[in-house]
Motif scaffolding. Structure first.
Motif, PDB file in Angstrom:
ATOM      1  N   SER A 153     -75.241  -9.854  30.282  1.00 35.88           N
ATOM      2  CA  SER A 153     -76.155  -9.652  31.408  1.00 35.88           C
ATOM      3  C   SER A 153     -75.560 -10.009  32.756  1.00 35.88           C
ATOM      4  O   SER A 153     -76.272 -10.058  33.755  1.00 35.88           O
ATOM      5  CB  SER A 153     -77.442 -10.472  31.183  1.00 35.88           C
ATOM      6  OG  SER A 153     -77.153 -11.856  31.139  1.00 35.88           O
ATOM      7  N   GLY A 154     -74.267 -10.275  32.816  1.00 36.63           N
ATOM      8  CA  GLY A 154     -73.619 -10.555  34.091  1.00 36.63           C
ATOM      9  C   GLY A 154     -73.661 -12.009  34.516  1.00 36.63           C
ATOM     10  O   GLY A 154     -73.384 -12.330  35.667  1.00 36.63           O
ATOM     11  N   ARG A 155     -73.958 -12.903  33.586  1.00 36.04           N
ATOM     12  CA  ARG A 155     -74.070 -14.323  33.931  1.00 36.04           C
ATOM     13  C   ARG A 155     -72.754 -14.890  34.474  1.00 36.04           C
ATOM     14  O   ARG A 155     -72.738 -15.590  35.493  1.00 36.04           O
ATOM     15  CB  ARG A 155     -74.473 -15.141  32.699  1.00 36.04           C
ATOM     16  CG  ARG A 155     -75.744 -14.710  32.006  1.00 36.04           C
ATOM     17  CD  ARG A 155     -75.974 -15.500  30.724  1.00 36.04           C
ATOM     18  NE  ARG A 155     -74.828 -15.446  29.829  1.00 36.04           N
ATOM     19  CZ  ARG A 155     -74.734 -16.124  28.687  1.00 36.04           C
ATOM     20  NH1 ARG A 155     -75.729 -16.925  28.324  1.00 36.04           N
ATOM     21  NH2 ARG A 155     -73.678 -16.024  27.923  1.00 36.04           N
ATOM     22  N   THR A 156     -71.655 -14.599  33.796  1.00 39.59           N
ATOM     23  CA  THR A 156     -70.370 -15.155  34.199  1.00 39.59           C
ATOM     24  C   THR A 156     -69.917 -14.585  35.536  1.00 39.59           C
ATOM     25  O   THR A 156     -69.356 -15.299  36.364  1.00 39.59           O
ATOM     26  CB  THR A 156     -69.303 -14.887  33.121  1.00 39.59           C
ATOM     27  OG1 THR A 156     -69.718 -15.497  31.900  1.00 39.59           O
ATOM     28  CG2 THR A 156     -67.966 -15.469  33.523  1.00 39.59           C
ATOM     29  N   CYS A 157     -70.170 -13.307  35.765  1.00 38.10           N
ATOM     30  CA  CYS A 157     -69.803 -12.703  37.051  1.00 38.10           C
ATOM     31  C   CYS A 157     -70.553 -13.374  38.200  1.00 38.10           C
ATOM     32  O   CYS A 157     -69.991 -13.603  39.276  1.00 38.10           O
ATOM     33  CB  CYS A 157     -70.092 -11.202  37.036  1.00 38.10           C
ATOM     34  SG  CYS A 157     -68.886 -10.244  36.091  1.00 38.10           S
ATOM     35  N   ALA A 194     -72.922  -5.500  37.997  1.00 35.15           N
ATOM     36  CA  ALA A 194     -72.804  -6.698  37.165  1.00 35.15           C
ATOM     37  C   ALA A 194     -74.050  -7.554  37.366  1.00 35.15           C
ATOM     38  O   ALA A 194     -74.602  -8.116  36.431  1.00 35.15           O
ATOM     39  CB  ALA A 194     -71.559  -7.489  37.525  1.00 35.15           C
ATOM     40  N   PHE A 195     -74.489  -7.674  38.632  1.00 35.57           N
ATOM     41  CA  PHE A 195     -75.757  -8.318  38.973  1.00 35.57           C
ATOM     42  C   PHE A 195     -76.144  -7.850  40.371  1.00 35.57           C
ATOM     43  O   PHE A 195     -75.298  -7.376  41.126  1.00 35.57           O
ATOM     44  CB  PHE A 195     -75.639  -9.857  38.937  1.00 35.57           C
ATOM     45  CG  PHE A 195     -74.651 -10.415  39.920  1.00 35.57           C
ATOM     46  CD1 PHE A 195     -75.024 -10.696  41.230  1.00 35.57           C
ATOM     47  CD2 PHE A 195     -73.346 -10.674  39.542  1.00 35.57           C
ATOM     48  CE1 PHE A 195     -74.110 -11.200  42.146  1.00 35.57           C
ATOM     49  CE2 PHE A 195     -72.426 -11.170  40.449  1.00 35.57           C
ATOM     50  CZ  PHE A 195     -72.810 -11.439  41.755  1.00 35.57           C
ATOM     51  N   ARG A 196     -77.408  -7.964  40.714  1.00 36.44           N
ATOM     52  CA  ARG A 196     -77.859  -7.586  42.053  1.00 36.44           C
ATOM     53  C   ARG A 196     -79.213  -8.207  42.362  1.00 36.44           C
ATOM     54  O   ARG A 196     -79.916  -8.680  41.481  1.00 36.44           O
ATOM     55  CB  ARG A 196     -77.951  -6.067  42.192  1.00 36.44           C
ATOM     56  CG  ARG A 196     -78.879  -5.394  41.187  1.00 36.44           C
ATOM     57  CD  ARG A 196     -78.981  -3.899  41.458  1.00 36.44           C
ATOM     58  NE  ARG A 196     -79.654  -3.215  40.360  1.00 36.44           N
ATOM     59  CZ  ARG A 196     -80.031  -1.941  40.413  1.00 36.44           C
ATOM     60  NH1 ARG A 196     -79.803  -1.238  41.488  1.00 36.44           N
ATOM     61  NH2 ARG A 196     -80.627  -1.390  39.370  1.00 36.44           N
ATOM     62  N   GLY A 197     -79.537  -8.217  43.646  1.00 37.46           N
ATOM     63  CA  GLY A 197     -80.826  -8.718  44.082  1.00 37.46           C
ATOM     64  C   GLY A 197     -81.027 -10.211  43.889  1.00 37.46           C
ATOM     65  O   GLY A 197     -82.161 -10.690  43.849  1.00 37.46           O
TER      66      GLY A 197
END
Length: 294
Positions: free
Chosen positions: A45-49, A23-26
Motif C-alpha cells: 500500500s505504499g507504506r515504505t515509500c 505510491a501514495f497521495r493526498g
C-alpha cells in the motif's frame, strides 16, 4: 547522547507518483515534536515509500511536507541529517555478518564521520573512543537492550538475534546520532502480540524523550497519530483520490492511495548507500521494488 530535540512533521496533499501509478497521495499531517506517528496499511500500500519520502530519502512529486522546519522536496539533504532511518530492506539493513558490538561500533564510527563537528574529530584517539563508548551505552539503555542478556553478549551475531532484539539494536544505532526524527519500517513484522506491545512501549519511551517517532506497521496503537495507506486497485491504478489528514491528536486519521510503484529515487546518504538527489530517474527500479514491498 546529546539532548534530543524532536522534529515537527507537517504535510499537505503530499504524494509520490511513478511510471506505474501512485505510491501514495493526498497525505496530510500536522504532528508536534515528540509525537508517535504510525503509518498503517497492508503490504503493497505504499507504506515504505511514504516513510522514505518523509525522511528525505525519496523525492515526492505532489504537494509538500515539512520536517523539523525543513521543507520537502526542496531540502531533502537537511531532512536526512535530522531523520534517523531504521532498517529498510534493500536500503539500510543490519549487517548479518557482524556481531552486535561490531554493528554498534560501526554505527558510532559512521556518526562520527557524517554527524559530528570537525572539532570532535580532532580530539585525541582515547578521548574519541571513550566518547563513542559512552554514546553507545546511553543508546543501548534508551533502546532497552542489555548486551549481558544476549547468548554471547556483545559477541552475539546479528543474525542470531530475536526479532524484537533486532528492533532494539536498530533503535540504539539510530539514537547514536541524537536525531529529531526516528523512522522504522515494518515494526510489527514477525512479532507476537506481547512483543508488539513491547516494541510500541519502546517507541513511546523514545517519544517521551522528545524525539518524534514514525513507524510503519500493520496495526497502529490507539494513542498514535495514524496515517493509513490504502491498497492499489486490481488493475494496478491508484484508488480513489481521498485526501488524508492527520492532526496532532491520537484520534486523527489519514488515508493515502497507493499505486503499483514510484519512479522516484531512493536517496540514502548518511545511511548505507548514496544516490544523487538531483537525478529523478536513477534508482527507479529500487523505488518500484520498495513500493511493491511496502
Amino acid at each position: 547522547m546529546d539532548s534530543p530535540h524532536g522534529a515537527a512533521v507537517k504535510a499537505e496533499d503530499f504524494g509520490l507518483k511513478g511510471p506505474r501509478g501512485w505510491a501514495f497521495r493526498g497525505v496530510g499531517i500536522d504532528a508536534a515534536p515528540g509525537s508517535l506517528i504510525a503509518v498503517e496499511g497492508p503490504s503493497g500500500s505504499g507504506r515504505t515509500c511514504l516513510l522514505l519520502a518523509l525522511t528525505g530519502r525519496m523525492k515526492p512529486t505532489r504537494g509538500h511536507a515539512e520536517v523539523g522546519g525543513h521543507r520537502l522536496p526542496k531540502r531533502m539533504t537537511a531532512v536526512r541529517r535530522i531523520a534517523a532511518l531504521g532498517p529498510v530492506t534493500g536500503v539500510n539493513e543490519l549487517d548479518q555478518a557482524l556481531t552486535v558490538a561490531e554493528q554498534l561500533r560501526e554505527g558510532a564510527l559512521l556518526q562520527r564521520h557524517y554527524g559530528a563537528p570537525v572539532r570532535a574529530m580532532l580530539r585525541p584517539r582515547a578521548e574519541r573512543r571513550a566518547a563513542a563508548e559512552a554514546r553507545i551505552a546511553a543508546a543501548l539503555e534508551a533502546a532497552g537492550l542489555d548486551l549481558a542478556t544476549l547468548p554471547k553478549g556483545g559477541r552475539t551475531s546479528v543474525r542470531d538475534l530475536e526479532r524484537l532484539e533486532s528492533v532494539r539494536l536498530s533503535v540504539a544505532i539510530a539514537l547514536l546520532g541524537s536525531p529529531g526524527l526516528l523512522a522504522l519500517d515494518d515494526l510489527d513484522l514477525k512479532l507476537s502480540d506481547t512483543e508488539r506491545a513491547e516494541a510500541w512501549n519502546l517507541l513511546r519511551s523514545v517519544a517521551a524523550r522528545g524525539i518524534t517517532v514514525l513507524a510503519v506497521c500493520s496495526e497502529a496503537p490507539a494513542d498514535a497519530i495514524v496515517l493509513r495507506t490504502s491498497p492499489k486497485e486490481p488493475d494496478g491504478s491508484a484508488g480513489p483520490d481521498a485526501p488524508a489528514v492527520a492532526q496532532g491528536d491520537a484520534d486523527a486519521e489519514a488515508e493515502a492511495d497507493a499505486g503499483a510503484g514510484s519512479g522516484s529515487e531512493i536517496d540514502t546518504k548518511h545511511d548505507t548507500k548514496s544516490v544523487s538527489e538531483n537525478d529523478d530517474t536513477k534508482g527507479a527500479d529500487d523505488a518500484l521494488a520498495e513500493a511493491g514491498r511496502a
